[in-house]
Design a protein around this motif. Structure first.
Motif, PDB file in Angstrom:
ATOM      1  N   UNK A   1      91.031  30.337  28.822  1.00  0.00           N
ATOM      2  CA  UNK A   1      91.193  29.144  29.665  1.00  0.00           C
ATOM      3  C   UNK A   1      92.665  28.780  29.803  1.00  0.00           C
ATOM      4  N   UNK A   2      93.387  28.894  28.709  1.00  0.00           N
ATOM      5  CA  UNK A   2      94.817  28.582  28.728  1.00  0.00           C
ATOM      6  C   UNK A   2      95.584  29.556  29.624  1.00  0.00           C
ATOM      7  N   UNK A   3      95.251  30.830  29.532  1.00  0.00           N
ATOM      8  CA  UNK A   3      95.919  31.839  30.352  1.00  0.00           C
ATOM      9  C   UNK A   3      95.684  31.578  31.837  1.00  0.00           C
ATOM     10  N   UNK A   4      94.462  31.233  32.202  1.00  0.00           N
ATOM     11  CA  UNK A   4      94.161  30.955  33.599  1.00  0.00           C
ATOM     12  C   UNK A   4      94.930  29.732  34.088  1.00  0.00           C
ATOM     13  N   UNK A   5      95.076  28.738  33.226  1.00  0.00           N
ATOM     14  CA  UNK A   5      95.837  27.546  33.604  1.00  0.00           C
ATOM     15  C   UNK A   5      97.303  27.881  33.884  1.00  0.00           C
ATOM     16  N   UNK A   6      97.878  28.728  33.023  1.00  0.00           N
ATOM     17  CA  UNK A   6      99.285  29.087  33.181  1.00  0.00           C
ATOM     18  C   UNK A   6      99.497  30.095  34.315  1.00  0.00           C
ATOM     19  N   UNK A   7      98.482  30.896  34.597  1.00  0.00           N
ATOM     20  CA  UNK A   7      98.623  31.918  35.638  1.00  0.00           C
ATOM     21  C   UNK A   7      98.523  31.335  37.038  1.00  0.00           C
ATOM     22  N   UNK A   8      97.728  30.288  37.197  1.00  0.00           N
ATOM     23  CA  UNK A   8      97.448  29.750  38.531  1.00  0.00           C
ATOM     24  C   UNK A   8      98.696  29.421  39.350  1.00  0.00           C
ATOM     25  N   UNK A   9      99.763  28.832  38.770  1.00  0.00           N
ATOM     26  CA  UNK A   9     100.948  28.539  39.586  1.00  0.00           C
ATOM     27  C   UNK A   9     101.795  29.777  39.893  1.00  0.00           C
ATOM     28  N   UNK A  10     101.536  30.884  39.209  1.00  0.00           N
ATOM     29  CA  UNK A  10     102.404  32.059  39.314  1.00  0.00           C
ATOM     30  C   UNK A  10     101.825  33.211  40.119  1.00  0.00           C
ATOM     31  N   UNK A  11     100.509  33.251  40.296  1.00  0.00           N
ATOM     32  CA  UNK A  11      99.879  34.414  40.914  1.00  0.00           C
ATOM     33  C   UNK A  11      98.505  34.048  41.451  1.00  0.00           C
ATOM     34  N   UNK A  12      97.954  34.944  42.233  1.00  0.00           N
ATOM     35  CA  UNK A  12      96.600  34.725  42.745  1.00  0.00           C
ATOM     36  C   UNK A  12      95.575  34.875  41.620  1.00  0.00           C
ATOM     37  N   UNK A  13      94.627  33.963  41.587  1.00  0.00           N
ATOM     38  CA  UNK A  13      93.544  34.003  40.605  1.00  0.00           C
ATOM     39  C   UNK A  13      92.226  33.966  41.357  1.00  0.00           C
ATOM     40  N   UNK A  14      91.297  34.781  40.943  1.00  0.00           N
ATOM     41  CA  UNK A  14      89.983  34.847  41.598  1.00  0.00           C
ATOM     42  C   UNK A  14      89.160  33.598  41.314  1.00  0.00           C
TER      43      UNK A  14
END
Length: 404
Positions: free
Chosen positions: A327-340
């Motif tokens: 969950x933490x990784x998805x939170x940090x990834x969202x501003x940096x890259x496309x997330x499904x």
């Protein structure tokens, strides 16, 4: 066990980005003294055997992918199914009373398996346990064909490459948390191959892994190791065993998927579950788990402690920590890259099966999507992925330390 496999094995290697499965289990029903298993395609064979304490009947279907739908009745109290190995779906019939299989056969088109059951005294049931497996084969004309080879190359395969452990980078302080990054594929195994420029998954994941290492080391608060920092092959079990031997606090395999649809895009995070969250997750795990199998030789061996790990109380804390980090990784990834959408998924990846090391597999995007492969193959894109991972790792360990 692995000692029986030569240290250097030369084989004709089929290069195929996504090996095909025979058929997926569509429905299982048990009633009126019969169990019927329906598939959406043709499978190779079924091996049926009985198990005691508790009483149950197991069916290993080669060339099949486990499904979801099952309806129990009669002598069958409950039906379970999971992906036992990359090419085998296991169906378990929990019995309400002792019963044996008296007959079994596939339908004429090979897409349905019927087993006849008969209730028996416990003594008779116990006698069938020692008999081993009964094999049932579809009609010859409808057996699943092995995947076609596109082309072949001859290459050396090293099992357990090198005796040393990976180099740990960072401050020489064992009190600092350690994360192990695993660049997927490598050596003879290219992983996915992009139709937009021919980029190989093994190269993309290694570049991202190195970028993640560099980003993590900037803080000086976390140590990091890579399972591979060159283009080499490592069997799946050895990947997470390296993390365990290093006493890693977190293990992160990195991959870049491919899909039939060129529109599929964005990153996905996977954590371990014996029951896949959806069919796509299940097929992906089955495909990735076949990385050890070359011309029918399983280079990873058949380690029962890995291939048959059951989710029990000893793993529950590890799985909870893994889910929190996902969950933490998805939170940090969202501003940096496309997330499904539906970006946290569950599947039975071999590399996630360390019982005592929190593990998350990060599918960073799709090499079959032109925008994704442009992003992932660029230094800018790799840097953004690295920052997302490094930020998540920093926050994760800060939280863990605060809870001590």
């Amino acid at each position: 066990m692995r000692g029986m496999i030569p240290a250097m094995l030369f084989a004709a290697l089929p290069i195929c980005a996504s090996p095909a499965m025979g058929g997926t289990v569509q429905k299982i029903s048990a009633q009126d003294g019969a169990v019927i298993v329906q598939f959406d395609g043709v499978v190779d064979r079924a091996d049926v055997f009985t198990l005691a304490a508790p009483d149950r009947i197991a069916i290993d279907v080669s060339g099949a992918t486990a499904g979801q739908s099952a309806f129990a009745g009669g002598s069958v109290q409950n039906i379970r199914q999971r992906q036992f190995s990359a090419e085998t779906a296991r169906i378990v019939l929990d019995l309400a009373e002792p019963a044996v299989v008296t007959n079994g056969n596939f339908s004429a088109d090979g897409k349905s398996l019927r087993l006849s059951l008969r209730p028996v005294p416990l003594t008779e049931f116990s006698g069938t346990v020692a008999r081993g497996k009964t094999q049932i084969i579809p009609p010859a004309a409808f057996r699943a064909d092995p995947p076609k080879r596109r082309y072949e190359v001859t290459a050396p395969i090293r099992v357990n490459v090198g005796k040393g452990l990976p180099v740990v980078s960072g401050l020489a302080d064992d009190s600092l948390p350690l994360v192990v990054i695993d660049a997927g594929h490598g050596g003879h195994d290219p992983g996915a191959i992009s139709p937009h420029g021919g980029q190989l998954e093994k190269d993309v994941t290694l570049a991202i892994a190195k970028s993640v290492r560099n980003e993590i080391l900037k803080s000086g608060r976390v140590r990091v190791a890579l399972t591979r920092d060159t283009d080499k092959f490592i069997v799946l079990q050895d990947r997470f065993q390296l993390a365990r031997k290093l006493r890693a606090d977190l293990f992160i395999p990195i991959h870049a998927d491919s899909a039939e649809s060129p529109e599929a895009t964005g990153g996905t995070v996977y954590t371990l579950s014996e029951v896949a969250s959806d069919r796509e997750a299940q097929r992906l795990a089955a495909r990735e788990n076949k990385a050890n199998i070359i011309n029918g030789v399983n280079l990873g061996g058949a380690d029962a402690n890995v291939s048959s790990i059951l989710i029990d109380l000893t793993q529950r804390e590890t799985m909870n920590v893994s889910a929190d980090f996902a969950k933490l990784l998805l939170r940090e990834a969202a501003p940096n890259m496309r997330i499904r959408g539906n970006s946290h998924r569950f599947a039975s990846f071999i590399v996630l099966k360390a019982p005592d090391t929190p593990s998350v597999l990060f599918e960073t995007g799709y090499l079959s999507n032109e925008a994704d492969v442009t992003f992932l193959a660029s230094q800018s894109g790799q840097g953004k992925v690295a920052r997302a991972l490094a930020n998540a790792i920093q926050v994760h360990f800060a939280r863990r330390i605060a809870l001590r």
